[in-house]
Write a protein that holds these residues in place. Sequence first.
Motif, PDB file in Angstrom:
ATOM      1  N   THR A 132       0.856  -1.189   0.000  1.00 45.84           N
ATOM      2  CA  THR A 132       0.000   0.000   0.000  1.00 45.84           C
ATOM      3  C   THR A 132       0.899   1.248   0.000  1.00 45.84           C
ATOM      4  O   THR A 132       2.087   1.160   0.308  1.00 45.84           O
ATOM      5  N   CYS A 170       0.180   5.144   1.685  1.00 44.40           N
ATOM      6  CA  CYS A 170      -0.812   5.895   2.463  1.00 44.40           C
ATOM      7  C   CYS A 170      -2.106   5.096   2.596  1.00 44.40           C
ATOM      8  O   CYS A 170      -3.211   5.657   2.527  1.00 44.40           O
ATOM      9  N   GLY A 171      -1.971   3.804   2.747  1.00 47.03           N
ATOM     10  CA  GLY A 171      -3.140   2.943   2.939  1.00 47.03           C
ATOM     11  C   GLY A 171      -3.844   2.555   1.652  1.00 47.03           C
ATOM     12  O   GLY A 171      -4.766   1.731   1.676  1.00 47.03           O
ATOM     13  N   THR A 189      -1.218  11.152  -1.854  1.00 49.08           N
ATOM     14  CA  THR A 189      -0.588  10.526  -0.679  1.00 49.08           C
ATOM     15  C   THR A 189      -0.163  11.623   0.298  1.00 49.08           C
ATOM     16  O   THR A 189       0.999  12.011   0.347  1.00 49.08           O
ATOM     17  N   SER A 240      -3.246   8.715   6.072  1.00 49.39           N
ATOM     18  CA  SER A 240      -4.315   8.261   5.185  1.00 49.39           C
ATOM     19  C   SER A 240      -5.213   9.436   4.812  1.00 49.39           C
ATOM     20  O   SER A 240      -5.221  10.475   5.471  1.00 49.39           O
ATOM     21  N   TYR A 241      -6.004   9.230   3.761  1.00 53.30           N
ATOM     22  CA  TYR A 241      -6.979  10.238   3.362  1.00 53.30           C
ATOM     23  C   TYR A 241      -7.984  10.483   4.491  1.00 53.30           C
ATOM     24  O   TYR A 241      -8.370  11.628   4.756  1.00 53.30           O
TER      25      TYR A 241
END
Length: 300
Positions: free
Chosen positions: A129, A131-132, A151, A166-167
Motif C-alpha cells: 500500500t 498511504c493505505g 498521498t 491516510s486520506y
Amino acid sequence: MSGFVEKPEPVQVPGLVHLHTGKVRDLYRDAEGRLVMVASDRISAYDWVLPTPIPDKGRVLTRLSLWWFEQLADIVPHHVISTDVPEGAPADWEGRTTVCLDLSMVPVECVARGYLTGSGLVEYDAHRTVCGLALPEGLVDGSELPAPIFTPATKAEVGEHDENVSYEEVARRTGAETAAELRQQTLAVYGRARDIARERGIILADTKFEFGHDADGRLVIGDEVLTPDSSRFWPADSWEPGRPQPSFDKQFVRDWLTSPASGWDRTAEVPPPPLPDEVVEQTRARYVEAYERLTGTPWQ
Ligand SMILES: Nc1ncnc2c1ncn2[C@@H]1O[C@H](COP(=O)(O)OP(=O)(O)OP(=O)(O)O)[C@@H](O)[C@H]1O
Ligand SMILES: [Mg+2]
C-alpha cells in the motif's frame, strides 16, 4: 540531531515584520498584510539545513514556481500578487521575492505520486500500500503507478520527517469537504504538470503542494510549486524501473555527504560539514538545468 547548522539572523526591513525562517524561505508580512516570501540559497539534506549556500538556487526556485503558477492558473487559483522587492529591502532580494496572499495554510502536505519511490516504496514493500491505498503486485523502485495517487503527509518541524497519513486522517483534520477539494486539486495540478514535463523529456515522479484558504475562504495554492526541492524530476531518457533513478535535485549533495570524502557520520550526533566547491557547482548546474529544460528558456 538535526536542524540548521547555522541559523541565519532575519534581515530587518522597515515596514516588514519577520514571521518565520523556514528551511529555505524567509517570511515577512508587509504593512498591507501581504506575505513577502524570500527564497534563500539555502539547501537542506538529511534533515539538516547545510552551512553552504548554492548560488542562484533561491532565484531558480522563485522563477520556476512563478512559471508553473502561470501554467496552472486555469486549474487552481494561486497566491502570487507580485515580485516587487519592498522598499528598503536588500538589493539581493531581487529575483527571490514573491509578494503573496497571506493564506491560512492547511496543515497537510499534499503529495501526488505517479511513480513509486522513496517513502512510497518503503510502505509498498512492507504492505503493498501507499498511504493505505492498495497497489498491484510486482511494482519496483521507479515503476509507473496504474494511475496517480494522492498521498498526503503531515508537515514536520525543522529536523523532523514528514509523516504519510491516510486520506481519512486528512478528512479528520481538515473536514471532509476540504479533504476532497485538496485531493481533487492535487491530482488535477499533478496531471497538468506531468503532461507539460513529459513533453520536455522529464518525468514528474511525485510532487508536494501546500494549499491555504484566503480571506474569502477560497482554497488557493501557495508555497513553491513543482521545483526540484518539492518534486522528483527524472530525465525520461534514462528512466529504468528497478533501480534508483537519477534526478534533478540534491543527489550530488546527498552522495557526497554519505561518501567517505565528507568524513560525516549521518547517524552520529554531529552537524554535516561545508560542501566542497565542486559539489556546489554541480548542484547549481542541476537546478539551472531543471529550470531551462522545463521552461524552455535559458537561465540568464
Ligand atoms: N501564501 C502563504 N501564506 C502563508 N504561509 C505560506 C504561504 N506560502 C507558503 N507558506 C509557508 O511558508 C513557509 C515556507 O518556508 P520553507 O518552505 O522555507 O520552510 P519549511 O516549510 O519550514 O521547510 P520545508 O518546506 O523544507 O519543509 C512554509 O511554512 C509554508 O507553509
Ligand atoms: Mg516548505
